[in-house]
Write an enzyme that holds these catalytic residues in place. Structure first.
Site, PDB file in Angstrom:
ATOM      1  CB  CYS A 111       3.701   1.118   1.343  1.00 28.42           C
ATOM      2  SG  CYS A 111       5.039   1.776   0.325  1.00 28.42           S
ATOM      3  CB  CYS A 114       6.405  -1.362   1.058  1.00 32.99           C
ATOM      4  SG  CYS A 114       6.705   0.262   1.798  1.00 32.99           S
TER       5      CYS A 114
END
Length: 207
Positions: A111, A114
């Site tokens: 991600c 993230c």
């Protein structure tokens, strides 16, 4: 004046005669140049044929120490940031937190959002040693994340003592202020009555 011209003409005549006498000598000079050239070539040939001395060679084996750097999700801000690898670890961390505010981050190693948010989250953990931060890898804990209704990453849960889950939301780096606002709201000085509620009535023990 005439005598002067006679005196000066004799050196000119002798100089021109000397030049004419020197011209036949040009041919030997050319021959001499050829000899010098041939001797020079012979000297170069001798140098080329002469065996050269070999210098001793040394082999150096250099070893580069490779230190494996931890991946971005493996880094922790300090003792108040913990990696969660199972449902049991998750429930145990919530129950042992007591009345502390617990912030749970659900993330994916793949991600990009993230990864972009993570350094700022680490700085926040350093600024708030009284808060417990839990990191949950979505791919390692898919059944638990599904039961906790985690559908987008990064996702955050806030827990505190007997109050259980206080808040949950998705957040990106651009909206990191949401996390700061939630900390300001829930990280107040108070005492909860009763044991830590954790996930409440949600059953995760069998996962």
């Amino acid at each position: 004046m005439a005598d002067v011209f006679r005196l000066s003409s004799s050196p000119l005549t002798s100089f021109s005669s000397s030049l004419s006498s020197l011209q036949p000598g040009l041919v030997p000079t050319q021959k001499l140049d050829k000899r010098i050239y041939s001797v020079a070539n012979w000297g170069v040939a001798r140098l080329a044929l002469r065996p050269s001395k070999r210098l001793p060679s040394f082999k150096v084996n250099a070893r580069v120490a490779e230190t494996e750097q931890p991946k971005w999700w493996e880094k922790n801000a300090g003792p108040n940031m913990i990696d969660i690898h199972s449902t049991q670890e998750f429930l145990g961390a919530l129950s042992q937190a007591g009345d502390k505010l617990v912030i749970v981050e659900f993330y994916g190693t793949w991600c990009a959002s993230c990864r972009a948010l993570f350094p700022k989250l680490c700085r926040t953990a350093e600024e708030h040693p009284e808060i417990l931060f839990l990191k949950v890898n979505f791919d390692e804990n898919k059944p638990m994340c599904k039961n906790l209704n985690v559908k987008v990453l990064p996702y955050f849960h806030f827990y505190r003592g007997a109050d259980g889950q206080l808040e949950s939301f998705s957040c990106s780096l651009a909206k990191f202020q949401k996390i700061k606002d939630a900390i300001r709201t829930h990280n107040t000085a108070r005492c909860s009555i009763g044991p830590p509620k954790g996930v409440g009535d949600l059953s995760l023990e069998s996962l």
